[in-house]
Design a protein around this motif. Structure first.
Motif, PDB file in Angstrom:
ATOM      1  N   LEU A   6      -7.029   5.077  -3.016  1.00 20.54           N
ATOM      2  CA  LEU A   6      -8.177   4.260  -2.437  1.00 20.54           C
ATOM      3  C   LEU A   6      -7.537   2.918  -1.833  1.00 20.54           C
ATOM      4  O   LEU A   6      -7.166   2.199  -2.437  1.00 20.54           O
ATOM      5  CB  LEU A   6      -9.298   3.874  -3.329  1.00 20.54           C
ATOM      6  N   ASP A   7      -7.602   2.718  -0.421  1.00 18.53           N
ATOM      7  CA  ASP A   7      -6.926   1.665   0.364  1.00 18.53           C
ATOM      8  C   ASP A   7      -5.481   1.501   0.026  1.00 18.53           C
ATOM      9  O   ASP A   7      -4.899   0.114  -0.258  1.00 18.53           O
ATOM     10  CB  ASP A   7      -7.759   0.575   0.120  1.00 18.53           C
ATOM     11  N   ASN A  10      -6.201   6.757   2.200  1.00 21.50           N
ATOM     12  CA  ASN A  10      -7.449   7.158   1.059  1.00 21.50           C
ATOM     13  C   ASN A  10      -7.134   8.771   0.850  1.00 21.50           C
ATOM     14  O   ASN A  10      -7.397   9.454   1.729  1.00 21.50           O
ATOM     15  CB  ASN A  10      -8.565   6.795   1.836  1.00 21.50           C
ATOM     16  N   LYS A  21       0.861  -1.096   0.132  1.00 26.48           N
ATOM     17  CA  LYS A  21      -0.029  -0.202   0.041  1.00 26.48           C
ATOM     18  C   LYS A  21       0.941   1.216  -0.125  1.00 26.48           C
ATOM     19  O   LYS A  21       2.038   1.221   0.636  1.00 26.48           O
ATOM     20  CB  LYS A  21      -0.950   0.073   1.275  1.00 26.48           C
ATOM     21  N   TYR A  39     -18.323   0.078  -8.524  1.00 27.77           N
ATOM     22  CA  TYR A  39     -17.204   1.021  -7.841  1.00 27.77           C
ATOM     23  C   TYR A  39     -17.490   1.644  -6.758  1.00 27.77           C
ATOM     24  O   TYR A  39     -17.140   1.668  -5.575  1.00 27.77           O
ATOM     25  CB  TYR A  39     -16.238   1.601  -8.850  1.00 27.77           C
ATOM     26  N   ARG A  53     -16.930   1.395   0.866  1.00 36.32           N
ATOM     27  CA  ARG A  53     -16.425   0.765   2.185  1.00 36.32           C
ATOM     28  C   ARG A  53     -15.525   1.536   2.608  1.00 36.32           C
ATOM     29  O   ARG A  53     -15.289   1.988   3.686  1.00 36.32           O
ATOM     30  CB  ARG A  53     -15.939  -0.500   1.654  1.00 36.32           C
ATOM     31  N   ALA A  54     -14.782   2.659   1.583  1.00 33.32           N
ATOM     32  CA  ALA A  54     -13.737   3.417   2.322  1.00 33.32           C
ATOM     33  C   ALA A  54     -14.382   4.704   2.726  1.00 33.32           C
ATOM     34  O   ALA A  54     -13.738   5.033   3.967  1.00 33.32           O
ATOM     35  CB  ALA A  54     -12.991   4.025   0.979  1.00 33.32           C
ATOM     36  N   GLY A  57     -19.122  -0.067  -4.043  1.00 30.20           N
ATOM     37  CA  GLY A  57     -18.243  -1.167  -3.628  1.00 30.20           C
ATOM     38  C   GLY A  57     -16.893  -0.833  -2.907  1.00 30.20           C
ATOM     39  O   GLY A  57     -17.256  -0.403  -1.656  1.00 30.20           O
ATOM     40  N   ASP A  58     -15.888  -0.561  -3.490  1.00 28.64           N
ATOM     41  CA  ASP A  58     -14.793  -0.268  -2.863  1.00 28.64           C
ATOM     42  C   ASP A  58     -14.950   1.090  -2.447  1.00 28.64           C
ATOM     43  O   ASP A  58     -14.296   1.610  -1.104  1.00 28.64           O
ATOM     44  CB  ASP A  58     -13.485  -0.366  -3.778  1.00 28.64           C
ATOM     45  N   LYS A  59     -15.586   1.949  -3.057  1.00 27.71           N
ATOM     46  CA  LYS A  59     -15.387   3.167  -2.346  1.00 27.71           C
ATOM     47  C   LYS A  59     -16.385   3.552  -1.431  1.00 27.71           C
ATOM     48  O   LYS A  59     -16.206   4.384  -0.367  1.00 27.71           O
ATOM     49  CB  LYS A  59     -15.967   4.417  -3.571  1.00 27.71           C
TER      50      LYS A  59
END
Length: 244
Positions: free
Chosen positions: A99-100, A146, A75, A181, A188-189, A184-186
């Protein structure tokens, strides 16, 4: 078979012994029978009992690997992300976000997408009454790994840097091809980072998916008609029938 200890020592002295039943129970009742093993006479001279060896089959190597080995993801921190921009690794006009800990390319902005972002920015900006600031397409900072760039952010007045979750009232993403997206990933962030309210404006379904943080988890409601408002500013309204 009958012999005393002296006779037994002479029989085994200087040679190896293999036997099925060397000692009878009457000769040495306290010594366990010795079965099919190789030994020297020293063991008998000191009466050291030996335990017969047993063959143990080794398990196949496949059974030792309970889970496949996965390579670790390296990361990037926000500081490293900015150093890449300063050194030219990331070009000035390159549309990316962090992101992450991963640097992701952002999707191109279509005409309908940009038009709706501009419209929403005007609607929310016209009703602010000096209570908040509106940022379109600018970055926000969440934790150390992030720095996404939402389409619209409502945040506290007086903030002169990239706003953080404690300074943000609302984040809005406009989705056409990026719905998976953004949800989903966004999502969760934003949820894990503590963004209090997150709207996904779904251009395909002509709906707004409203996520509000309750006890660390987003609660979802979806609205297609009527008026919606940010939870922190209930008098600020967006008429969905006019928006779509």
């Amino acid at each position: 078979m009958s012999m005393n200890l002296g006779q037994l020592q002479k029989r085994i002295e200087g040679r190896d012994l293999i036997t099925d039943n060397l000692l009878s129970d009457s000769m040495a009742p306290s010594i366990p029978k010795l079965q099919h093993y190789r030994c020297t006479h020293l063991a008998f001279l000191h009466w050291i009992p030996a335990i017969p060896c047993r063959t143990v089959e080794k398990p196949p190597m496949e059974s030792l690997l309970t889970e496949p080995i996965k390579p670790a993801v390296r990361k990037f921190s926000v500081d490293e992300y900015y150093r890449m921009a300063e050194t030219g690794i990331l070009r000035p006009k390159e549309r990316v976000e962090l992101l992450d800990g991963q640097i992701l390319c952002m999707a191109p902005i279509g005409d309908n997408h940009q038009d709706l972002v501009d419209t929403l920015s005007e609607i929310l900006g016209d009703q602010r009454k000096n209570r908040y600031r509106v940022r379109a397409g600018g970055p926000i900072r969440i934790e150390h790994f992030n720095e996404p760039q939402p389409d619209i952010v409502l945040y506290k007045r007086g903030v002169k840097k990239h706003p953080t979750p404690g300074e943000i009232y609302l984040v809005v993403e406009v989705s056409d091809t990026t719905l998976a997206y953004d949800s989903g990933d966004k999502l969760r962030a934003y949820e894990q980072g503590g963004i209090k309210e997150y709207w996904i404006v779904d251009l395909v379904r002509k709906a707004v998916h409203i996520h509000r943080l309750k006890e660390g988890r987003y609660q979802l409601t979806t609205q297609r008609h009527g008026k919606i408002s940010p939870e922190h500013f209930p008098d600020v309204t967006v008429d969905l029938d006019e928006l779509f």
